[in-house]
Scaffold this motif. Structure first.
Motif, short mmCIF file in Angstrom:
data_model
loop_
_atom_site.label_atom_id
_atom_site.label_comp_id
_atom_site.label_asym_id
_atom_site.label_seq_id
_atom_site.Cartn_x
_atom_site.Cartn_y
_atom_site.Cartn_z
N PHE A 52 -4.52 29.85 -29.33
CA PHE A 52 -4.69 28.51 -28.77
C PHE A 52 -4.08 27.50 -29.71
CE2 PHE A 52 -8.31 30.99 -27.20
CZ PHE A 52 -8.09 30.87 -25.84
N SER A 53 -3.17 26.69 -29.20
CA SER A 53 -2.53 25.70 -30.06
C SER A 53 -3.15 24.32 -29.91
CB SER A 53 -1.03 25.63 -29.75
OG SER A 53 -0.83 25.25 -28.40
N ARG A 54 -3.91 24.11 -28.86
CA ARG A 54 -4.53 22.81 -28.65
C ARG A 54 -5.92 22.77 -29.28
NH1 ARG A 54 -3.64 21.08 -22.41
NH2 ARG A 54 -1.40 20.94 -22.47
N THR A 55 -6.29 21.63 -29.76
CA THR A 55 -7.65 21.42 -30.24
C THR A 55 -8.23 20.23 -29.50
OG1 THR A 55 -6.89 20.03 -32.06
CG2 THR A 55 -7.19 22.37 -32.53
N PHE A 56 -9.51 20.23 -29.35
CA PHE A 56 -10.17 19.16 -28.63
C PHE A 56 -11.25 18.57 -29.52
CE2 PHE A 56 -8.54 22.03 -25.42
CZ PHE A 56 -7.90 21.16 -24.55
N GLU A 57 -11.36 17.25 -29.47
CA GLU A 57 -12.41 16.57 -30.21
C GLU A 57 -13.73 16.89 -29.52
OE1 GLU A 57 -11.99 13.67 -32.48
OE2 GLU A 57 -9.88 14.04 -32.76
N ALA A 75 -7.27 15.89 -19.35
CA ALA A 75 -6.05 16.48 -19.92
C ALA A 75 -4.98 16.66 -18.85
CB ALA A 75 -6.36 17.82 -20.59
N ARG A 78 -3.49 13.29 -18.10
CA ARG A 78 -2.59 12.85 -19.18
C ARG A 78 -1.25 13.58 -19.11
NH1 ARG A 78 -7.33 12.83 -22.17
NH2 ARG A 78 -6.86 14.84 -23.10
N GLU A 79 -1.28 14.89 -18.80
CA GLU A 79 -0.02 15.64 -18.71
C GLU A 79 0.79 15.22 -17.50
OE1 GLU A 79 -0.20 19.85 -19.01
OE2 GLU A 79 -1.13 19.79 -21.00
#
Length: 86
Positions: A52-57, A75, A78-79
């Motif tokens: 997984f390359s994405r991180t979420f707050e 998300a 936004r994309e």
């Protein structure tokens, strides 16, 4: 793709299953063994990049279904429209 010959020891029961499967599928026993070797190699591969390359707050606690749904929906929005501020 070039191949390299190797010798392995196998249980007779496993070889019988491979022989039956090869006949049923219309492929060689060697092809089934190559497929098994490939699956074993991939199962033990160490990847250079994280899955997984994405991180979420987040708060550090397990999110609720609604929080997950809202985060995914945000998300996606936004994309779909990169000009939209978060």
């Amino acid at each position: 793709m070039s191949m390299k010959r190797t010798n392995v020891y196998a249980d007779p029961e496993d070889l019988a299953i491979i022989k039956e499967a090869a006949k049923r599928r219309g492929i060689s026993e060697a092809e089934i063994i190559r497929q098994g070797i490939h699956l074993a190699a991939m199962a033990n591969r160490v990847w250079d990049e994280p899955l997984f390359s994405r991180t979420f707050e987040g708060s550090g606690s397990t999110p609720t279904k609604a929080e997950v749904r809202d985060a995914v929906a945000d998300a996606v929005r936004r994309e779909a429209d990169p000009g939209t501020a978060a």
